[in-house]
Design a protein around this motif. Structure first.
Motif, PDB file in Angstrom:
ATOM      1  N   TRP A   5       0.845  -1.195   0.000  1.00 52.45           N
ATOM      2  CA  TRP A   5       0.000   0.000   0.000  1.00 52.45           C
ATOM      3  C   TRP A   5       0.876   1.238   0.000  1.00 52.45           C
ATOM      4  N   ARG A   6       0.439   2.214  -0.743  1.00 51.24           N
ATOM      5  CA  ARG A   6       1.203   3.468  -0.802  1.00 51.24           C
ATOM      6  C   ARG A   6       0.970   4.260   0.471  1.00 51.24           C
ATOM      7  N   THR A   7       2.002   4.897   0.913  1.00 50.51           N
ATOM      8  CA  THR A   7       1.858   5.756   2.083  1.00 50.51           C
ATOM      9  C   THR A   7       1.509   7.154   1.619  1.00 50.51           C
ATOM     10  N   ARG A   8       0.819   7.872   2.475  1.00 47.27           N
ATOM     11  CA  ARG A   8       0.411   9.240   2.174  1.00 47.27           C
ATOM     12  C   ARG A   8       1.642  10.145   2.138  1.00 47.27           C
ATOM     13  N   LYS A   9       1.640  11.060   1.151  1.00 50.65           N
ATOM     14  CA  LYS A   9       2.727  12.048   1.097  1.00 50.65           C
ATOM     15  C   LYS A   9       2.677  12.904   2.349  1.00 50.65           C
ATOM     16  N   GLN A  10       3.841  13.300   2.786  1.00 47.43           N
ATOM     17  CA  GLN A  10       3.892  14.208   3.927  1.00 47.43           C
ATOM     18  C   GLN A  10       3.339  15.563   3.509  1.00 47.43           C
TER      19      GLN A  10
END
Length: 128
Positions: A5-10
């Motif tokens: 799963w992709r992590t959310r951009k900071q």
């Protein structure tokens, strides 16, 4: 959670350092200029389809209007992402990313201009 799963951009305020506010304001003005350009193209596209008299070539107005409306959509849809990429690059002290939007806009407007000239010249000899 699976590792695929992709992590959310900071968030922007969580990365790098605050750039000189003048650069951030210039980036915002550029974003607003792209939005104004998009609004102008949108108005032009609607105007061509609704207000320009018919050409002797059927569908000419529609084609010109659709090209203008497509360019408006492209610019408005990409302008925020471009602003964010530039802001993130400034915060991380990295080079500003390149964009293909100016090239696409120039080519699209050249296509509209050539099409308009052809439609006007072709229609000049026909009935008024």
């Amino acid at each position: 959670m699976p590792s695929t799963w992709r992590t959310r951009k900071q968030a922007l305020d969580e990365v790098g350092e605050d750039p000189d506010y003048r650069f951030s304001l210039a980036n915002e003005r550029t974003f607003l200029a792209w939005i104004r350009t998009s609004l102008g193209l949108l108005a032009g596209g609607v105007g061509v389809v609704q207000l320009v008299p018919r050409f002797s070539i059927p569908g000419g107005r529609t084609v010109l209007g659709l090209i203008l409306l497509t360019l408006a959509l492209l610019i408005s849809a990409s302008s925020y992402a471009r602003w964010e990429r530039n802001e993130r690059a400034m915060r991380m002290n990295q080079p500003l990313p390149r964009s293909s939007v100016p090239r696409v806009l120039a080519l699209g407007l050249s296509l509209v201009a050539v099409g308009a000239v052809v439609l006007i010249v072709r229609g000049a000899g026909g009935p008024s």
